[in-house]
Design an enzyme around this catalytic site. Sequence first.
Site, PDB file in Angstrom:
ATOM      1  N   SER A  78      -4.275  -4.974   7.987  1.00 46.93           N
ATOM      2  CA  SER A  78      -3.747  -4.250   6.825  1.00 46.93           C
ATOM      3  C   SER A  78      -3.527  -2.785   7.212  1.00 46.93           C
ATOM      4  O   SER A  78      -4.353  -2.218   7.926  1.00 46.93           O
ATOM      5  CB  SER A  78      -4.745  -4.337   5.673  1.00 46.93           C
ATOM      6  OG  SER A  78      -4.193  -3.752   4.536  1.00 46.93           O
TER       7      SER A  78
ATOM      8  N   CYS B  19       6.254 -29.264 -12.900  1.00 53.47           N
ATOM      9  CA  CYS B  19       4.969 -28.551 -12.943  1.00 53.47           C
ATOM     10  C   CYS B  19       4.852 -27.925 -14.323  1.00 53.47           C
ATOM     11  O   CYS B  19       5.543 -26.960 -14.639  1.00 53.47           O
ATOM     12  CB  CYS B  19       4.918 -27.482 -11.847  1.00 53.47           C
ATOM     13  SG  CYS B  19       3.557 -26.316 -12.048  1.00 53.47           S
TER      14      CYS B  19
ATOM     15  N   ARG C  80      -7.868 -11.456   9.340  1.00 47.81           N
ATOM     16  CA  ARG C  80      -7.212 -10.248   9.836  1.00 47.81           C
ATOM     17  C   ARG C  80      -7.162 -10.263  11.368  1.00 47.81           C
ATOM     18  O   ARG C  80      -8.136 -10.653  12.016  1.00 47.81           O
ATOM     19  CB  ARG C  80      -7.996  -8.990   9.436  1.00 47.81           C
ATOM     20  CG  ARG C  80      -8.198  -8.825   7.952  1.00 47.81           C
ATOM     21  CD  ARG C  80      -9.168  -7.653   7.708  1.00 47.81           C
ATOM     22  NE  ARG C  80      -9.415  -7.450   6.292  1.00 47.81           N
ATOM     23  CZ  ARG C  80     -10.390  -8.032   5.597  1.00 47.81           C
ATOM     24  NH1 ARG C  80     -11.222  -8.882   6.187  1.00 47.81           N
ATOM     25  NH2 ARG C  80     -10.554  -7.791   4.317  1.00 47.81           N
TER      26      ARG C  80
ATOM     27  N   CYS D 100       2.166 -26.465 -15.732  1.00 45.43           N
ATOM     28  CA  CYS D 100       1.423 -25.193 -15.831  1.00 45.43           C
ATOM     29  C   CYS D 100       2.373 -24.014 -15.647  1.00 45.43           C
ATOM     30  O   CYS D 100       2.271 -23.018 -16.335  1.00 45.43           O
ATOM     31  CB  CYS D 100       0.352 -25.111 -14.753  1.00 45.43           C
ATOM     32  SG  CYS D 100      -0.868 -26.407 -14.787  1.00 45.43           S
TER      33      CYS D 100
ATOM     34  N   HIS E 252       0.823  -1.211   0.000  1.00 38.87           N
ATOM     35  CA  HIS E 252       0.000   0.000   0.000  1.00 38.87           C
ATOM     36  C   HIS E 252       0.856   1.260   0.000  1.00 38.87           C
ATOM     37  O   HIS E 252       1.946   1.288   0.583  1.00 38.87           O
ATOM     38  CB  HIS E 252      -0.898   0.011   1.236  1.00 38.87           C
ATOM     39  CG  HIS E 252      -1.983  -1.029   1.196  1.00 38.87           C
ATOM     40  ND1 HIS E 252      -3.051  -0.938   0.339  1.00 38.87           N
ATOM     41  CD2 HIS E 252      -2.147  -2.191   1.884  1.00 38.87           C
ATOM     42  CE1 HIS E 252      -3.838  -1.996   0.509  1.00 38.87           C
ATOM     43  NE2 HIS E 252      -3.308  -2.778   1.440  1.00 38.87           N
TER      44      HIS E 252
HETATM   45  C1  LIG Z   1      -7.868 -10.545   3.832  1.00 40.68           C
HETATM   46  C2  LIG Z   1      -6.595  -9.799   4.154  1.00 40.68           C
HETATM   47  C3  LIG Z   1      -6.028  -8.935   3.218  1.00 40.68           C
HETATM   48  C4  LIG Z   1      -4.866  -8.217   3.525  1.00 40.68           C
HETATM   49  N1  LIG Z   1      -4.270  -7.484   2.554  1.00 40.68           N
HETATM   50  C5  LIG Z   1      -3.119  -6.811   2.833  1.00 40.68           C
HETATM   51  C6  LIG Z   1      -2.456  -6.090   1.818  1.00 40.68           C
HETATM   52  O1  LIG Z   1      -2.830  -6.133   0.660  1.00 40.68           O
HETATM   53  N2  LIG Z   1      -1.367  -5.359   2.152  1.00 40.68           N
HETATM   54  C7  LIG Z   1      -0.921  -5.287   3.434  1.00 40.68           C
HETATM   55  O2  LIG Z   1       0.033  -4.553   3.687  1.00 40.68           O
HETATM   56  N3  LIG Z   1      -1.493  -6.025   4.414  1.00 40.68           N
HETATM   57  C8  LIG Z   1      -2.570  -6.795   4.136  1.00 40.68           C
HETATM   58  N4  LIG Z   1      -3.162  -7.557   5.095  1.00 40.68           N
HETATM   59  C9  LIG Z   1      -2.577  -7.597   6.429  1.00 40.68           C
HETATM   60  C10 LIG Z   1      -1.375  -8.528   6.487  1.00 40.68           C
HETATM   61  O3  LIG Z   1      -1.620  -9.722   5.795  1.00 40.68           O
HETATM   62  C11 LIG Z   1      -1.062  -8.820   7.943  1.00 40.68           C
HETATM   63  O4  LIG Z   1      -0.990  -7.605   8.646  1.00 40.68           O
HETATM   64  C12 LIG Z   1       0.228  -9.559   8.125  1.00 40.68           C
HETATM   65  O5  LIG Z   1       0.302 -10.697   7.301  1.00 40.68           O
HETATM   66  C13 LIG Z   1       0.376  -9.961   9.581  1.00 40.68           C
HETATM   67  O6  LIG Z   1       1.579 -10.637   9.740  1.00 40.68           O
HETATM   68  P1  LIG Z   1       1.973 -11.214  11.164  1.00 40.68           P
HETATM   69  O7  LIG Z   1       3.365 -11.681  11.052  1.00 40.68           O
HETATM   70  O8  LIG Z   1       1.662 -10.194  12.202  1.00 40.68           O
HETATM   71  O9  LIG Z   1       0.934 -12.394  11.427  1.00 40.68           O
HETATM   72  P2  LIG Z   1       0.841 -13.863  10.793  1.00 40.68           P
HETATM   73  O10 LIG Z   1       1.217 -13.905   9.394  1.00 40.68           O
HETATM   74  O11 LIG Z   1      -0.521 -14.370  11.134  1.00 40.68           O
HETATM   75  O12 LIG Z   1       1.907 -14.676  11.604  1.00 40.68           O
HETATM   76  C14 LIG Z   1       1.709 -15.038  12.954  1.00 40.68           C
HETATM   77  C15 LIG Z   1       2.341 -16.383  13.161  1.00 40.68           C
HETATM   78  O13 LIG Z   1       2.335 -16.681  14.556  1.00 40.68           O
HETATM   79  C16 LIG Z   1       2.118 -18.069  14.706  1.00 40.68           C
HETATM   80  N5  LIG Z   1       1.619 -18.277  16.066  1.00 40.68           N
HETATM   81  C17 LIG Z   1       0.450 -17.859  16.588  1.00 40.68           C
HETATM   82  N6  LIG Z   1       0.355 -18.238  17.879  1.00 40.68           N
HETATM   83  C18 LIG Z   1       1.495 -18.904  18.181  1.00 40.68           C
HETATM   84  C19 LIG Z   1       1.970 -19.549  19.344  1.00 40.68           C
HETATM   85  N7  LIG Z   1       1.255 -19.556  20.479  1.00 40.68           N
HETATM   86  N8  LIG Z   1       3.173 -20.170  19.297  1.00 40.68           N
HETATM   87  C20 LIG Z   1       3.920 -20.166  18.150  1.00 40.68           C
HETATM   88  N9  LIG Z   1       3.486 -19.581  17.005  1.00 40.68           N
HETATM   89  C21 LIG Z   1       2.299 -18.947  17.020  1.00 40.68           C
HETATM   90  C22 LIG Z   1       1.102 -18.378  13.612  1.00 40.68           C
HETATM   91  O14 LIG Z   1       1.087 -19.755  13.303  1.00 40.68           O
HETATM   92  C23 LIG Z   1       1.601 -17.516  12.478  1.00 40.68           C
HETATM   93  O15 LIG Z   1       2.494 -18.217  11.639  1.00 40.68           O
HETATM   94  C24 LIG Z   1      -4.300  -8.323   4.811  1.00 40.68           C
HETATM   95  C25 LIG Z   1      -4.854  -9.225   5.738  1.00 40.68           C
HETATM   96  C26 LIG Z   1      -5.968  -9.977   5.393  1.00 40.68           C
HETATM   97  C27 LIG Z   1      -6.499 -10.990   6.338  1.00 40.68           C
END
Ligand SMILES: Cc1cc2nc3c(=O)[nH]c(=O)nc-3n(C[C@H](O)[C@H](O)[C@H](O)COP(=O)(O)OP(=O)(O)OC[C@H]3O[C@@H](n4cnc5c(N)ncnc54)[C@H](O)[C@@H]3O)c2cc1C
Length: 488
Positions: free
Chosen positions: A342, A404, A315, A406, A50
């Site tokens: 996001s 693969c 999210r 494709c 973004h």
């Molecule tokens: C539908 C959707 C669309 C989006 N589109 C965008 C976009 O276009 N651009 C953008 O900038 N952002 C976007 N986002 C937001 C973005 O995807 C997230 O903010 C980001 O991926 C979050 O990353 P994270 O590392 O915080 O969480 P996650 O990727 O969820 O990672 C957290 C990790 O912690 C692990 N975990 C959880 N609990 C434990 C535990 N107790 N012990 C060990 N491991 C654990 C989980 O297994 C997971 O692997 C979107 C989100 C969604 C849902």
Amino acid sequence: MIDVAIIGTGVCGAAVARELSKYRDLQIVCLEKDTDVANGTSKANSGIVHAGYDPKPGTLMAKYNVKGNAMIRQLAKDLDIPYRQNGSLVVAFDDEDMKTVQALYQRGLENGVPDLSVIDAQEVRRLEPNINPDIKGALYAKSAGVISPWELAIAQMEVAVQNGVEVRLETEVTGISLCGDHFEVTVKTNQGTEVLETKFVVNAAGVHSEEVCSYISKPNFHIVPNKGQYYLLDKTQGALVERVIFQCPSKVGKGVLVSPTAHGNLIVGPDAVDVNNAEDVSTTAQQLAFVRNTAARTCDKINYRESIRNFAGVRAQGTVDEFIVGTVPETDRFINIANIKSPGLTSSPAIAVDVVSMMGEAGLPLKEKDDYVKTRQIVRFRELDEAGKQRIIEKDPRYGRVICRCETITEGEIVAAIHAPIGARTVDGVKRRCNAGMGRCQGGFCSPRVLDIICRETGLKPEEIRKDKAGSNILIGQTPKGQDKASV
Ligand SMILES: Cc1cc2nc3c(=O)[nH]c(=O)nc-3n(C[C@H](O)[C@H](O)[C@H](O)COP(=O)(O)OP(=O)(O)OC[C@H]3O[C@@H](n4cnc5c(N)ncnc54)[C@H](O)[C@@H]3O)c2cc1C
């Protein structure tokens, strides 16, 4: 004693791991409950980098979004991640929308977004001839882009591992206690329970970050998981639009977008629905119809018969409309990266920089390494020219065998994915690292061959190979003799 335990290996955990791996004499361990890195929200989102006109000025979301957008441009080059700065449009369908577009433009200026302009309907039609003509104008953000979201996490984790970080998969944190100058972190693994001692903890547990925070402190945020569903269309539809096309945002999110992906497909979605279960990534006909109908307002030329996959992401939507990045009242050695909805993907590299300096301020010695390796490169056979293809096949004939069809992914690339710093052990892990199974047939033809190659390269038994998450084993055993012929 571990120096820093990072809980969660999504883009946020991976970015912190990479950032920390620049410093020497630190034992850094990433704890991940899933079977692979980037297997939570970071693999199932829109993949948009973004521009940063959306978050309220003065918020962490605004600051990290704009900074992260600029950082990703360089990171994508250093880490060889599919990324394209194709720009985005927020289209207005009426005068009311035009007011929103103007407000977003002002917000963008306040947030320091570069290359932002409001364009008229004629210019929108010139830029995007396939979107519906009955629009009034748009906000054009040239700094926006598309990236492969899971590769942003995987590549950063690979660099971190290359620089000495340890990743423990299928290791779930189930409790944390503060014991004077260190923490005791209880983890559940396939072997049982273990207690790890660490000086610092980073909570990057995504939709579970509230629960992880509650082990040590009363969270000042509450997460209500919010699901978004998508259509992913074949590459035949990938050029329908050139840029990321948003409709005007609403209270619940940035709305349904139509965009090319970094891999050349077309993505349409998401909706936004609160769910009780943070792990619920099911899709429904009803919500997908909503996505289709809403997107039709942007572009009615999308051929959904070319849809190759529906998926959903959840999210970490908080009741507070802000990222939570910082320490807790009890200690400055426990840092939350929570409520990262996001634009969390875009913001993650910038969040990581601040998190590492917070740890430095709290006493973590940050001495730069002389031998830090900041780059990663992978072979993408289909992108090589003829001479390059010839050269690599001569060096390793496995690059001459396409597995693969494709996506034109060779055995050499699959083997490299399995032997990468965090090697793929699942069929989807291979897919996310080298694209085998990402194409039109979605692995219908190559999955059994990928499974065979994983077994051959790792010594695992076929029954041990999972498609993706725990319990997704593909084979359950040998068919007994006599029952191995189909009965008619
Ligand atoms: C539908 C959707 C669309 C989006 N589109 C965008 C976009 O276009 N651009 C953008 O900038 N952002 C976007 N986002 C937001 C973005 O995807 C997230 O903010 C980001 O991926 C979050 O990353 P994270 O590392 O915080 O969480 P996650 O990727 O969820 O990672 C957290 C990790 O912690 C692990 N975990 C959880 N609990 C434990 C535990 N107790 N012990 C060990 N491991 C654990 C989980 O297994 C997971 O692997 C979107 C989100 C969604 C849902």
